[in-house]
Design a protein around this motif. Structure first.
Motif, short mmCIF file in Angstrom:
data_model
loop_
_atom_site.label_atom_id
_atom_site.label_comp_id
_atom_site.label_asym_id
_atom_site.label_seq_id
_atom_site.Cartn_x
_atom_site.Cartn_y
_atom_site.Cartn_z
N VAL A 1 0.85 -1.20 0.00
CA VAL A 1 0.00 0.00 0.00
C VAL A 1 0.88 1.25 0.00
N GLU A 2 1.94 1.24 0.79
CA GLU A 2 2.85 2.40 0.81
C GLU A 2 3.48 2.64 -0.55
N ILE A 3 3.83 1.57 -1.26
CA ILE A 3 4.43 1.70 -2.59
C ILE A 3 3.43 2.34 -3.55
N VAL A 4 2.21 1.82 -3.58
CA VAL A 4 1.19 2.34 -4.49
C VAL A 4 0.85 3.79 -4.15
N ALA B 1 2.76 5.96 -2.68
CA ALA B 1 3.90 6.80 -3.06
C ALA B 1 3.86 7.06 -4.58
N PHE B 2 3.49 6.04 -5.34
CA PHE B 2 3.33 6.20 -6.79
C PHE B 2 2.29 7.28 -7.09
N TRP B 3 1.10 7.18 -6.45
CA TRP B 3 0.06 8.19 -6.68
C TRP B 3 0.61 9.58 -6.41
N GLU B 4 1.29 9.73 -5.29
CA GLU B 4 1.79 11.06 -4.88
C GLU B 4 2.88 11.58 -5.82
N GLU B 5 3.90 10.77 -6.06
CA GLU B 5 5.07 11.24 -6.80
C GLU B 5 4.84 11.37 -8.31
N VAL B 6 3.98 10.54 -8.86
CA VAL B 6 3.71 10.61 -10.30
C VAL B 6 2.53 11.54 -10.58
N TRP B 7 1.37 11.25 -9.98
CA TRP B 7 0.16 11.99 -10.31
C TRP B 7 0.08 13.34 -9.60
N ASN B 8 0.24 13.36 -8.28
CA ASN B 8 0.06 14.63 -7.57
C ASN B 8 1.23 15.59 -7.75
N ASP B 9 2.43 15.06 -7.97
CA ASP B 9 3.57 15.93 -8.27
C ASP B 9 3.69 16.22 -9.76
N HIS B 10 2.79 15.65 -10.56
CA HIS B 10 2.76 15.84 -12.02
C HIS B 10 4.12 15.52 -12.64
N ASN B 11 4.66 14.34 -12.31
CA ASN B 11 6.01 13.99 -12.73
C ASN B 11 6.04 12.57 -13.33
N LEU C 1 -5.02 13.68 -7.02
CA LEU C 1 -5.60 12.37 -6.78
C LEU C 1 -5.66 12.15 -5.28
N GLU C 2 -6.86 11.98 -4.78
CA GLU C 2 -7.07 11.74 -3.35
C GLU C 2 -7.40 10.26 -3.15
N VAL C 3 -6.59 9.58 -2.36
CA VAL C 3 -6.85 8.18 -2.06
C VAL C 3 -7.94 8.12 -1.00
N VAL C 4 -9.02 7.41 -1.31
CA VAL C 4 -10.11 7.21 -0.36
C VAL C 4 -9.74 6.07 0.58
N GLU C 5 -9.29 4.97 0.00
CA GLU C 5 -8.80 3.85 0.81
C GLU C 5 -7.98 2.92 -0.07
N SER C 6 -7.04 2.24 0.56
CA SER C 6 -6.24 1.22 -0.11
C SER C 6 -6.05 0.07 0.85
N PHE C 7 -5.97 -1.12 0.30
CA PHE C 7 -5.68 -2.28 1.13
C PHE C 7 -4.99 -3.32 0.26
N GLN C 8 -4.30 -4.26 0.90
CA GLN C 8 -3.55 -5.26 0.16
C GLN C 8 -3.92 -6.65 0.65
N ASN C 9 -3.60 -7.65 -0.19
CA ASN C 9 -3.79 -9.02 0.24
C ASN C 9 -2.68 -9.38 1.23
N SER D 1 1.03 -8.98 -2.76
CA SER D 1 1.18 -9.06 -4.21
C SER D 1 0.06 -8.33 -4.95
N ARG D 2 -1.00 -7.94 -4.24
CA ARG D 2 -2.10 -7.17 -4.83
C ARG D 2 -2.49 -6.03 -3.89
N VAL D 3 -2.76 -4.88 -4.49
CA VAL D 3 -3.27 -3.71 -3.76
C VAL D 3 -4.50 -3.23 -4.50
N ALA D 4 -5.53 -2.90 -3.75
CA ALA D 4 -6.75 -2.31 -4.32
C ALA D 4 -6.90 -0.91 -3.73
N SER D 5 -7.26 0.05 -4.57
CA SER D 5 -7.45 1.43 -4.13
C SER D 5 -8.72 2.01 -4.71
N ARG D 6 -9.39 2.82 -3.90
CA ARG D 6 -10.47 3.69 -4.38
C ARG D 6 -9.94 5.10 -4.28
#
Length: 140
Positions: free
Chosen positions: A7-10, A12-22, A65-73, A77-82
């Motif tokens: 979840v932290e990896i995903v 961080a991806f949302w933040e660094e790629v989408w929210n930082d526009h990078n 991009l605002e993460v509502v919730e994320s969870f992993q198995n 190996s799988r993460v789901a996010s809203r």
């Protein structure tokens, strides 16, 4: 073996790629033959994915991009996010780039390798609702 926090990896991806526009930060997160599958089909390869993200960012000014919730198995190996994306329209979905505020929700399921690299993303977006919002004459 320690349980990884995918979840932290995903997120961080949302933040660094989408929210930082990078889009260049994609290199830090995804494998070379990364695949994203969305309602429009699949985009295969990291460089094509970077181009797709860049084009999307060009169509939504001030994207957040605002993460509502994320969870992993259990194994990570799988993460789901809203999530919810907000910004200003700059021609998204082929519409007139009118600068109107937009907002849409979505879900994503990620495949995460043992080394923490992202290898596949399946995405669903509220595209129909967004299109209705963008083509509505009452919102102009």
């Amino acid at each position: 073996m320690a349980r990884r926090n995918s979840v932290e990896i995903v997120e961080a991806f949302w933040e660094e790629v989408w929210n930082d526009h990078n889009p260049d930060k994609i290199d830090d997160f995804v494998i070379e033959d990364f695949v994203i599958t969305n309602p429009d089909g699949s985009i295969e390869g990291r460089e094509k994915f970077k181009a797709w993200v860049s084009a999307f960012l060009d169509q939504v000014h001030d994207l957040r991009l605002e993460v509502v919730e994320s969870f992993q198995n259990e194994g990570g190996s799988r993460v789901a996010s809203r999530w919810i994306v907000r910004g200003r329209n700059n021609g998204l979905l082929g519409t007139e780039p009118d600068g109107r505020p937009i907002s849409f929700s979505g879900t994503a399921v990620w495949a995460v390798r043992e080394d923490g690299k992202l290898e596949h993303n399946w995405v669903e977006r509220a595209t129909w609702e967004l299109y209705q919002q963008l083509t509505s004459t009452s919102g102009r």
